[in-house]
Design a protein around this motif. Structure first.
Motif, PDB file in Angstrom:
ATOM      1  N   GLU A 127       0.820  -1.215   0.000  1.00 36.68           N
ATOM      2  CA  GLU A 127       0.000   0.000   0.000  1.00 36.68           C
ATOM      3  C   GLU A 127       0.850   1.260   0.000  1.00 36.68           C
ATOM      4  N   THR A 128       1.923   1.250   0.809  1.00 38.54           N
ATOM      5  CA  THR A 128       2.829   2.399   0.833  1.00 38.54           C
ATOM      6  C   THR A 128       3.475   2.595  -0.525  1.00 38.54           C
ATOM      7  N   LEU A 129       3.868   1.492  -1.152  1.00 32.65           N
ATOM      8  CA  LEU A 129       4.496   1.567  -2.461  1.00 32.65           C
ATOM      9  C   LEU A 129       3.532   2.184  -3.480  1.00 32.65           C
ATOM     10  N   LYS A 130       2.281   1.749  -3.438  1.00 33.41           N
ATOM     11  CA  LYS A 130       1.282   2.300  -4.368  1.00 33.41           C
ATOM     12  C   LYS A 130       1.070   3.799  -4.137  1.00 33.41           C
ATOM     13  N   ASN A 131       1.047   4.193  -2.866  1.00 28.80           N
ATOM     14  CA  ASN A 131       0.886   5.614  -2.552  1.00 28.80           C
ATOM     15  C   ASN A 131       2.055   6.437  -3.074  1.00 28.80           C
ATOM     16  N   VAL A 132       3.272   5.876  -2.940  1.00 28.58           N
ATOM     17  CA  VAL A 132       4.463   6.576  -3.413  1.00 28.58           C
ATOM     18  C   VAL A 132       4.435   6.711  -4.933  1.00 28.58           C
ATOM     19  N   VAL A 133       4.011   5.653  -5.625  1.00 29.46           N
ATOM     20  CA  VAL A 133       3.920   5.718  -7.084  1.00 29.46           C
ATOM     21  C   VAL A 133       2.951   6.825  -7.504  1.00 29.46           C
ATOM     22  N   HIS A 134       1.819   6.908  -6.828  1.00 30.04           N
ATOM     23  CA  HIS A 134       0.827   7.940  -7.161  1.00 30.04           C
ATOM     24  C   HIS A 134       1.352   9.353  -6.892  1.00 30.04           C
ATOM     25  N   SER A 135       2.025   9.542  -5.773  1.00 26.56           N
ATOM     26  CA  SER A 135       2.478  10.887  -5.400  1.00 26.56           C
ATOM     27  C   SER A 135       3.789  11.279  -6.070  1.00 26.56           C
ATOM     28  N   PHE A 136       4.705  10.320  -6.195  1.00 29.57           N
ATOM     29  CA  PHE A 136       6.043  10.590  -6.731  1.00 29.57           C
ATOM     30  C   PHE A 136       6.057  10.566  -8.264  1.00 29.57           C
ATOM     31  N   GLN A 137       5.211   9.707  -8.838  1.00 26.43           N
ATOM     32  CA  GLN A 137       5.114   9.537 -10.291  1.00 26.43           C
ATOM     33  C   GLN A 137       6.484   9.277 -10.932  1.00 26.43           C
ATOM     34  N   PRO A 138       7.091   8.160 -10.577  1.00 25.33           N
ATOM     35  CA  PRO A 138       8.426   7.845 -11.101  1.00 25.33           C
ATOM     36  C   PRO A 138       8.408   7.547 -12.599  1.00 25.33           C
ATOM     37  N   ASP A 139       9.571   7.765 -13.223  1.00 26.47           N
ATOM     38  CA  ASP A 139       9.736   7.401 -14.637  1.00 26.47           C
ATOM     39  C   ASP A 139      10.034   5.913 -14.767  1.00 26.47           C
ATOM     40  N   ILE A 140      10.841   5.400 -13.825  1.00 25.41           N
ATOM     41  CA  ILE A 140      11.198   3.980 -13.850  1.00 25.41           C
ATOM     42  C   ILE A 140      11.150   3.402 -12.441  1.00 25.41           C
TER      43      ILE A 140
END
Length: 320
Positions: free
Chosen positions: A41-54
Motif C-alpha cells: 500500500e505504501t508503495l502504491k501511494n508513493v507511485v501515485h504521489s512521486f510519479q516515477p519514470d522507472i
C-alpha cells in the motif's frame, strides 16, 4: 529522472548494494524513492504521489507479479538488474519479459537473453563503492600472506589445500561454512579460518592486510545453481572491483571478459590453473614493489570506470 528503487528483499551484501545504489542515484542528481515491495500500500501511494519514470530492482526473484502488473499499468517502466547471472538463469529467463529493460552482470547471460527475444538487454557488471572499499593501514588481526574472502566452493577448497601443501605461506579464509568444509585442513597451523559472513566495512581490512588476495568465481555447475543449460560465466565478479578499489593486490581466476576492464599484467594478474597460480603466488610474494604498482594501477582504473556511480550513470543513459 524520477527513480523508484525497490530492494531485492535479500539481506547481507544486498543491503550494501542497496545503499550504494541509492547514494549513487542521489549523487547523479536524480530524484529517488525507495520502498520495499512487501509494503504494497505504501508503495502504491508513493507511485501515485512521486510519479516515477522507472522502477528499478535487483534480481527480480522476489517481486510479486501482481505488483509488477500494477506498476506497469501506471505507465512506469520496469528495470531489473540481474546480479546473480548466470547461476540462476533458469529462474531469470521466466521473468525477463516482465521488465522493459534488463541489465546483466554476465555476457554469457546477455547472449541467452537476446536469443530469448528481449530487445532491451545490456551488459552491466556491479560496481564498487570507494567510500567503503579504500586503502587502509595493515592491521595485525587481519594479516596474512594469502587471503580468500568468499564462500567455500569445492574449487576454492582444492586451491587452499593445494597451496597449503605446496607453500609455507600463511593462509586465511573468510566466509560462512569454511570451518565445516575444511575439517582436515584446519589442522594446519598456517591456516586461519573465520567461518562467518563479514560486512564490506570489515572485508576491506582483510583485503588490505593480505599480501595476495585470491579471487575465484562461483562454479557454473554448482549443484545449488539453477542453470540447467550449463551456461558458463564469462565475466568477472564484483569482488574484483572491490579488492582493486581497496588498493589491494589480487590474483584472479581468468575469465574471457577480464580484458573489458583491465589490462593483463599491468592492472590485473590472472591465473588459469593451480600450477599457474602457484607459480604466480611464489613470484609476487617476493616482488612487493610489483604488487604495489599493479594494485595502484588497478585502483586508479576502477575509480575512473567501475564505481556504482559509473554503473548507474550508464544505466540511465541507456534508458534515456
Amino acid at each position: 529522472m524520477k527513480i523508484l528503487y525497490i530492494p531485492s528483499g535479500y539481506g547481507q551484501i544486498y543491503q550494501s548494494f542497496d545503499l550504494s545504489i541509492l547514494q549513487s542515484i542521489n549523487q547523479l542528481n536524480h530524484q529517488v524513492r525507495s520502498i520495499p515491495f512487501s509494503e504494497e500500500e505504501t508503495l502504491k501511494n508513493v507511485v501515485h504521489s512521486f510519479q516515477p519514470d522507472i522502477a528499478l530492482t535487483l534480481t527480480g526473484f522476489n517481486m510479486p507479479y501482481t505488483m509488477i502488473e500494477w506498476i506497469k499499468k501506471q505507465g512506469v517502466k520496469l528495470v531489473v538488474w540481474m546480479t546473480e547471472d548466470p547461476y540462476y538463469i533458469d529462474r531469470s529467463l521466466k521473468l525477463i519479459h516482465d521488465y522493459d529493460y534488463v541489465f546483466t552482470i554476465d555476457t554469457a547471460a546477455l547472449k541467452v537473453y537476446k536469443e530469448a527475444g528481449h530487445k532491451e538487454v545490456y551488459y552491466l557488471p556491479l560496481g564498487t563503492d570507494p567510500d567503503i572499499y579504500h586503502p587502509t593501514a595493515l592491521q595485525k588481526q587481519y594479516q596474512s600472506d594469502i587471503c580468500l574472502v568468499g564462500s567455500p566452493y569445492p574449487d576454492r577448497m582444492k586451491i587452499i589445500q593445494y597451496l597449503l601443501e605446496k607453500t609455507n605461506y600463511s593462509i586465511q579464509v573468510v566466509g560462512r561454512q569454511w570451518e565445516k568444509k575444511l575439517i582436515k585442513a584446519k589442522r594446519s597451523s598456517r591456516l586461519s579460518i573465520h567461518s562467518h559472513w563479514i560486512p564490506p566495512s570489515i572485508a576491506k581490512h582483510y583485503f588490505n592486510s593480505a599480501a595476495i588476495n585470491l579471487n575465484t568465481h562461483r562454479p557454473f555447475h554448482l549443484k545449488q545453481n539453477k542453470n540447467i543449460r550449463a551456461i558458463i560465466n564469462q565475466s568477472i565478479n564484483n569482488r574484483t572491483f572491490d579488492i582493486a578499489s581497496s588498493g589491494a593486490f589480487q590474483l584472479i581466476e581468468y575469465k574471457p571478459d577480464l580484458h573489458l576492464h583491465f589490462t593483463e599484467g599491468e592492472e590485473m594478474v590472472s591465473f588459469k590453473s593451480s600450477e599457474d597460480l602457484l607459480k604466480k603466488v611464489k613470484y609476487y610474494m617476493s616482488h612487493l614493489e610489483e604488487r604495489k604498482k599493479i594494485s595502484e594501477r588497478a585502483r586508479k582504473k576502477v575509480l575512473s570506470n567501475d564505481t556504482f556511480i559509473h554503473r548507474i550513470n550508464k544505466m540511465m543513459n541507456i534508458i534515456n
